[in-house]
Scaffold this motif. Structure first.
Motif, PDB file in Angstrom:
ATOM      1  N   GLY B  70      40.917  92.285  36.971  1.00 28.04           N
ATOM      2  CA  GLY B  70      40.801  92.441  38.408  1.00 28.04           C
ATOM      3  C   GLY B  70      39.366  92.599  38.876  1.00 28.04           C
ATOM      4  N   ARG B  71      38.490  93.026  37.963  1.00 29.64           N
ATOM      5  CA  ARG B  71      37.071  93.166  38.317  1.00 29.64           C
ATOM      6  C   ARG B  71      36.454  91.831  38.701  1.00 29.64           C
ATOM      7  N   VAL B  72      36.943  90.738  38.096  1.00 26.88           N
ATOM      8  CA  VAL B  72      36.418  89.416  38.461  1.00 26.88           C
ATOM      9  C   VAL B  72      36.677  89.162  39.953  1.00 26.88           C
ATOM     10  N   VAL B  73      37.829  89.637  40.430  1.00 25.04           N
ATOM     11  CA  VAL B  73      38.168  89.450  41.838  1.00 25.04           C
ATOM     12  C   VAL B  73      37.378  90.416  42.723  1.00 25.04           C
ATOM     13  N   THR B  74      37.364  91.688  42.347  1.00 27.13           N
ATOM     14  CA  THR B  74      36.717  92.674  43.227  1.00 27.13           C
ATOM     15  C   THR B  74      35.201  92.518  43.209  1.00 27.13           C
ATOM     16  N   ASP B  75      34.629  92.059  42.084  1.00 31.32           N
ATOM     17  CA  ASP B  75      33.188  91.786  42.076  1.00 31.32           C
ATOM     18  C   ASP B  75      32.856  90.650  43.051  1.00 31.32           C
ATOM     19  N   TRP B  76      33.795  89.708  43.186  1.00 29.63           N
ATOM     20  CA  TRP B  76      33.577  88.563  44.077  1.00 29.63           C
ATOM     21  C   TRP B  76      33.673  88.976  45.547  1.00 29.63           C
ATOM     22  N   VAL B  77      34.729  89.727  45.870  1.00 29.50           N
ATOM     23  CA  VAL B  77      34.929  90.073  47.287  1.00 29.50           C
ATOM     24  C   VAL B  77      34.083  91.275  47.706  1.00 29.50           C
ATOM     25  N   VAL B  78      33.499  91.975  46.734  1.00 26.75           N
ATOM     26  CA  VAL B  78      32.647  93.151  46.938  1.00 26.75           C
ATOM     27  C   VAL B  78      33.449  94.354  47.460  1.00 26.75           C
ATOM     28  N   ASP B  79      34.262  94.123  48.493  1.00 30.47           N
ATOM     29  CA  ASP B  79      35.084  95.194  49.063  1.00 30.47           C
ATOM     30  C   ASP B  79      36.448  95.189  48.386  1.00 30.47           C
ATOM     31  N   PRO B  80      36.722  96.194  47.522  1.00 31.58           N
ATOM     32  CA  PRO B  80      38.019  96.204  46.831  1.00 31.58           C
ATOM     33  C   PRO B  80      39.193  96.311  47.791  1.00 31.58           C
ATOM     34  N   GLY B  81      38.926  96.809  49.005  1.00 28.52           N
ATOM     35  CA  GLY B  81      39.996  96.903  49.999  1.00 28.52           C
ATOM     36  C   GLY B  81      40.474  95.550  50.494  1.00 28.52           C
ATOM     37  N   ALA B  82      39.766  94.491  50.086  1.00 26.63           N
ATOM     38  CA  ALA B  82      40.184  93.146  50.470  1.00 26.63           C
ATOM     39  C   ALA B  82      41.332  92.621  49.614  1.00 26.63           C
ATOM     40  N   VAL B  83      41.650  93.343  48.535  1.00 28.01           N
ATOM     41  CA  VAL B  83      42.729  92.901  47.635  1.00 28.01           C
ATOM     42  C   VAL B  83      44.075  93.276  48.253  1.00 28.01           C
ATOM     43  N   LEU B  84      44.871  92.271  48.568  1.00 28.81           N
ATOM     44  CA  LEU B  84      46.180  92.496  49.182  1.00 28.81           C
ATOM     45  C   LEU B  84      47.297  92.457  48.153  1.00 28.81           C
ATOM     46  N   GLU B  85      47.176  91.556  47.201  1.00 28.86           N
ATOM     47  CA  GLU B  85      48.203  91.433  46.162  1.00 28.86           C
ATOM     48  C   GLU B  85      47.516  91.161  44.832  1.00 28.86           C
ATOM     49  N   TYR B  86      48.140  91.642  43.783  1.00 30.91           N
ATOM     50  CA  TYR B  86      47.616  91.353  42.443  1.00 30.91           C
ATOM     51  C   TYR B  86      48.788  91.465  41.475  1.00 30.91           C
ATOM     52  N   GLY B  87      48.983  90.440  40.656  1.00 29.10           N
ATOM     53  CA  GLY B  87      50.092  90.476  39.711  1.00 29.10           C
ATOM     54  C   GLY B  87      49.772  89.710  38.443  1.00 29.10           C
ATOM     55  N   VAL B  88      50.354  90.145  37.342  1.00 30.31           N
ATOM     56  CA  VAL B  88      50.172  89.454  36.059  1.00 30.31           C
ATOM     57  C   VAL B  88      51.460  89.551  35.237  1.00 30.31           C
ATOM     58  N   ARG B  89      51.555  88.629  34.291  1.00 33.17           N
ATOM     59  CA  ARG B  89      52.497  88.774  33.171  1.00 33.17           C
ATOM     60  C   ARG B  89      51.698  89.107  31.928  1.00 33.17           C
ATOM     61  N   PHE B  90      52.224  90.001  31.119  1.00 31.92           N
ATOM     62  CA  PHE B  90      51.567  90.337  29.856  1.00 31.92           C
ATOM     63  C   PHE B  90      52.168  89.445  28.770  1.00 31.92           C
ATOM     64  N   THR B  91      51.461  88.374  28.448  1.00 33.97           N
ATOM     65  CA  THR B  91      52.066  87.366  27.576  1.00 33.97           C
ATOM     66  C   THR B  91      51.838  87.654  26.098  1.00 33.97           C
ATOM     67  N   ARG B  92      50.646  88.150  25.763  1.00 35.73           N
ATOM     68  CA  ARG B  92      50.360  88.491  24.365  1.00 35.73           C
ATOM     69  C   ARG B  92      49.485  89.740  24.342  1.00 35.73           C
ATOM     70  N   PRO B  93      49.648  90.558  23.301  1.00 35.18           N
ATOM     71  CA  PRO B  93      48.844  91.779  23.250  1.00 35.18           C
ATOM     72  C   PRO B  93      47.390  91.491  22.877  1.00 35.18           C
ATOM     73  N   VAL B  94      46.497  92.354  23.357  1.00 34.07           N
ATOM     74  CA  VAL B  94      45.102  92.333  22.923  1.00 34.07           C
ATOM     75  C   VAL B  94      44.988  93.310  21.750  1.00 34.07           C
ATOM     76  N   VAL B  95      44.801  92.745  20.558  1.00 33.84           N
ATOM     77  CA  VAL B  95      44.762  93.558  19.340  1.00 33.84           C
ATOM     78  C   VAL B  95      43.341  94.105  19.168  1.00 33.84           C
ATOM     79  N   VAL B  96      43.245  95.420  18.991  1.00 30.87           N
ATOM     80  CA  VAL B  96      41.932  96.076  18.915  1.00 30.87           C
ATOM     81  C   VAL B  96      41.762  96.710  17.530  1.00 30.87           C
ATOM     82  N   PRO B  97      40.987  96.052  16.672  1.00 31.85           N
ATOM     83  CA  PRO B  97      40.806  96.585  15.319  1.00 31.85           C
ATOM     84  C   PRO B  97      39.901  97.824  15.308  1.00 31.85           C
TER      85      PRO B  97
END
Lengths: 154, 144
Positions: B70-97
């Protein structure tokens, strides 16, 4: 354990008020590595036209997860929480959440289904402020892997 | 009224790319997120437990990946209050060794649709270990 599909549509009364605190917002922003000044500094948030320090868009999950946790632990629902993974998450805002907000959450089991041997529960959380005005609605889908029994549908 | 730092709706076209983000997640980042979020599921910090439930290793909180993307979006719009909707599917885990490198997540985004009322849809791509880890990752933001 079988998912009780009769629970679809059930709503649960709001729990205690959650007061959004500025230090919690700053802590959360640090944990996600986000230095956006609006998450840390009231003057920066005001310069953007907001009344106080803003919550990052996913912060509200802290509040809704606590509310949802009580619901999905309802033994009558029959969700095997030991096998649950987070499948989807969505947020829809009417206005940004910010420091000083005192909010409540009403959780509704919007969709219960069994697919490919998995139990899937989508819980909707409606978050309102102290004036009863809508702030944000979140939808979280939890998937209990491989728990479906004779109820299984195609 | 101060200057509105958001991008101007009129200046944005479908296909515009947002500044990408390359993120490194180490075990300490997961512990920090667990504390900040209150999500203490041991699959995010206990390798023994993670393996016992069929995971290859400790995995990042999906919500940490979502917040970071989401930072990619909020860094672009600068104002985080501009985010109206945000959604994702978690398709695969991020494995952290458990090493000094951790996991790398590459996040990119582009404008995928112009909507009414100065709103645009942004579609995000998040990859780790050569596979996508978020699906249907989209945000709707209101521009200037």
């Amino acid at each position: 354990m079988a998912l009780n599909l009769d629970y679809e549509g059930r709503s649960y009364p709001a729990g205690p008020v959650y007061e959004v605190g500025v230090e919690k917002l700053r802590e959360f922003a640090r944990a996600i590595g986000d230095t956006n000044p609006a998450y840390h500094d009231a003057a920066a948030a005001r310069a953007l036209g907001h009344a106080d320090v803003l919550a990052p868009p996913t912060f509200v999950m802290i509040i809704t997860m606590a509310a949802t946790g009580a619901v999905i632990g309802d033994p009558g629902l029959g969700l095997d929480y030991t096998r649950v993974v987070h499948g989807e998450q969505r947020f829809a805002y009417t206005r940004p959440l910010m420091a000083g907000d005192k909010v409540r959450v009403v959780v509704t089991l919007e969709s219960l289904r069994v697919a490919a041997g998995n139990d899937m529960v989508t819980a909707r959380s409606d978050v309102t402020d102290e004036h009863g005005e809508h702030v944000v609605t979140t939808w979280g889908t939890l998937v209990a892997r491989g728990t479906a029994t004779s109820q299984e549908q195609s | 009224m101060t200057d509105d730092p958001r991008p101007a709706y009129a200046d944005v076209v479908v296909g515009d790319e947002l500044a990408p983000l390359i993120l490194t997640l180490q075990r300490a980042d997961l512990v920090r997120y667990a504390g900040a979020s209150g999500d203490f599921n041991p699959i995010h910090w206990n390798q023994r437990f993670a393996v016992s439930v069929g995971l290859p290793d400790v995995i990042a909180h999906g919500m940490l990946t979502m917040a970071s993307a989401g930072r990619v979006v909020t860094d672009w719009v600068v104002d985080p209050g501009a985010v109206l909707e945000y959604g994702v599917r978690f398709t695969r885990p991020v494995v952290v060794p458990d090493d000094d490198e951790g996991a790398t997540v590459e996040i990119s985004g582009s404008v995928s649709e112009k909507l009414d009322d100065n709103r645009v849809r942004v579609t995000l791509v998040a990859r780790s270990g050569g596979v996508t880890v978020l699906g249907k990752a989209q945000a709707v933001v209101r521009l200037r």
